[in-house]
Design an enzyme around this catalytic site. Structure first.
Site, PDB file in Angstrom:
ATOM      1  N   LYS A 129       0.917  -1.201  -0.076  1.00 20.68           N
ATOM      2  CA  LYS A 129       0.016  -0.168  -0.050  1.00 20.68           C
ATOM      3  C   LYS A 129       0.756   1.208  -0.008  1.00 20.68           C
ATOM      4  O   LYS A 129       2.155   1.160   0.317  1.00 20.68           O
ATOM      5  CB  LYS A 129      -0.944  -0.084   1.247  1.00 20.68           C
TER       6      LYS A 129
HETATM    7  C1  LIG Z   1      -9.458  -3.325  -1.911  1.00 18.67           C
HETATM    8  C2  LIG Z   1      -8.795  -4.236  -0.880  1.00 18.67           C
HETATM    9  N1  LIG Z   1      -9.616  -4.552   0.208  1.00 18.67           N
HETATM   10  C3  LIG Z   1      -9.138  -5.217   1.338  1.00 18.67           C
HETATM   11  C4  LIG Z   1      -7.728  -5.554   1.512  1.00 18.67           C
HETATM   12  C5  LIG Z   1      -7.483  -6.231   2.702  1.00 18.67           C
HETATM   13  O1  LIG Z   1      -6.332  -5.594   3.276  1.00 18.67           O
HETATM   14  P1  LIG Z   1      -5.325  -6.527   4.086  1.00 18.67           P
HETATM   15  O2  LIG Z   1      -4.492  -7.292   3.097  1.00 18.67           O
HETATM   16  O3  LIG Z   1      -4.487  -5.194   5.004  1.00 18.67           O
HETATM   17  O4  LIG Z   1      -5.910  -7.321   4.962  1.00 18.67           O
HETATM   18  C6  LIG Z   1      -6.835  -5.203   0.370  1.00 18.67           C
HETATM   19  C7  LIG Z   1      -5.328  -5.424   0.850  1.00 18.67           C
HETATM   20  O5  LIG Z   1      -4.702  -6.081  -0.160  1.00 18.67           O
HETATM   21  C8  LIG Z   1      -7.245  -4.556  -0.507  1.00 18.67           C
HETATM   22  O6  LIG Z   1      -6.538  -4.080  -1.769  1.00 18.67           O
END
Ligand SMILES: Cc1ncc(COP(=O)(O)O)c(C=O)c1O
Length: 367
Positions: free
Chosen positions: A182
């Site tokens: 990110k």
């Molecule tokens: C659109 C979206 N939603 C949810 C997530 C979930 O985040 P995390 O990987 O921090 O659990 C991500 C991250 O990869 C994402 O890109």
């Protein structure tokens, strides 16, 4: 030439030293760094209450629980996202209901939402794919009219804005991710912005086993919580990233502009919307023409020293979701984009001539 990856985190030396300090401090899990990170995030979100998690997924799941969503409820979302977006709906026992995407923005098609609303619909989870914000004016006017909660999956859009207002500084529940890829990272982590300060105690309980402490030694559990707290080690990384947020976003916008300036339009690829005001340019994604097989494009680009990512196959086509009744052909735009989107390198430490290299390699591979 070393491989140019599609993304790479940028952690400064002060942050690395800060992490070492945390490791030596005797307190490495949730503590003062988490508190400081939450305060800094709150300042970026107009002073609203923010609580951190060990992933964006956990933040989304807690958001659903705070909104009271569970068995028997339906939640509308996009099939073109990381599968976490819909998995959390299943986790709380509700049913995800997909709506196709707009082929230009690649985000949920707001014109299509209304016809999928049923008496069981309780919420919408919009996703700002690649950091391009879903139209918040239309989204919230629809949500208000239909009495739906909004859980913004802003996992990819930290640092983006809607009409000049930072995402997270307004709206209902807003979830961010600080995963390694990110724009701002904790290695792994997430945050939830709360629309109401009164939700803080329940949010904190849901984050950590349902435990509420009181006095010197009081402890009570009246709700089932998860184990989703962020560590101080991770929070210290996030704290070291935040001062760079503005510069990171600016650099990403400049690199995206360069892609538009250099990209050969005769190759037949679809480019993303040229939004240099609101998007945080989390990714630069082209849609390949139908004559091109993505896997072969990726392999040939790798041979040219360029990493290409896939974000994401349309999730209703995954076996888990097919078992729930979803079928190929239901969401033609998401399916087409899910097969053809290719994420090109874009990260703040890239040099201008890295973009030149990518454009030249793509021209060679696609010509
Ligand atoms: C659109 C979206 N939603 C949810 C997530 C979930 O985040 P995390 O990987 O921090 O659990 C991500 C991250 O990869 C994402 O890109």
């Amino acid at each position: 030439m070393p491989l140019l990856p599609f993304t790479r985190p940028q952690i400064d030396e002060e942050t690395i030293a800060g992490v070492a300090e945390v490791l030596r401090s005797g307190w490495i899990t949730s503590g003062p760094q988490v508190k400081a990170f939450e305060a800094a995030l709150s300042a970026l979100c107009g002073g609203r209450a923010v609580r951190t998690f060990n992933s964006g997924t956990a933040a989304l799941e807690v958001a659903l629980r705070l909104a009271g969503i569970g068995p028997g409820d339906e939640v509308i979302t996009t099939p073109l996202s990381w599968v976490a977006t819909a998995n959390v709906v299943l986790e709380v026992g509700a049913r995800p209901v997909f709506v196709d995407v707009d082929s230009r923005t690649r985000n949920i098609d707001l014109n299509e939402i209304e016809k999928t609303i049923s008496p069981a619909t309780r919420a919408v989870i919009p996703v700002d794919l690649a950091g391009l914000p879903v139209d918040r004016d239309r989204l919230y006017s629809l949500a208000r009219a239909k009495k739906l909660r909004v859980i913004e999956d802003a996992a990819q859009s930290f640092g983006a804005n809607w009409r000049g207002k930072a995402l997270g500084s307004f709206g209902d529940l807003v979830a961010f991710s600080f995963h390694a890829n990110k724009n701002v990272t904790c290695a792994e982590g997430g945050a939830l912005v709360l629309p109401d300060e009164h939700l803080v105690p329940l949010c904190e309980k849901l984050r950590l086993q349902g435990v509420a402490r009181s006095g010197e030694d009081g402890m009570e559990v009246d709700v089932l919580g998860g184990k989703w707290n962020l560590t101080d080690v991770a929070a210290r990384i996030g704290l070291g990233q935040l001062p760079h947020l503005g510069a990171f976003t600016e650099r990403r916008r400049a690199l995206a502009k360069r892609y538009f300036a250099l990209w050969d339009r005769s190759l037949g690829c679809e480019l993303p919307p040229e939004d240099f005001a609101q998007s945080n340019w989390h990714m630069f994604q082209i849609a390949l023409p139908s004559r091109v097989e993505r896997s072969s494009f990726m392999k040939k680009m790798r041979d040219e020293g360029i990493g290409v990512g896939v974000h994401y196959p349309a999730m209703h086509m995954f076996k888990l979701y097919r078992r729930l009744g979803w079928r190929e052909g239901q969401f033609p735009q998401a399916e087409r984009l899910g097969r053809s989107l290719a994420t090109l390198p874009l990260f703040p430490a890239m040099a201008d001539d890295d973009v030149d290299r990518v454009c030249a390699a793509a021209k060679k591979v696609l010509s």
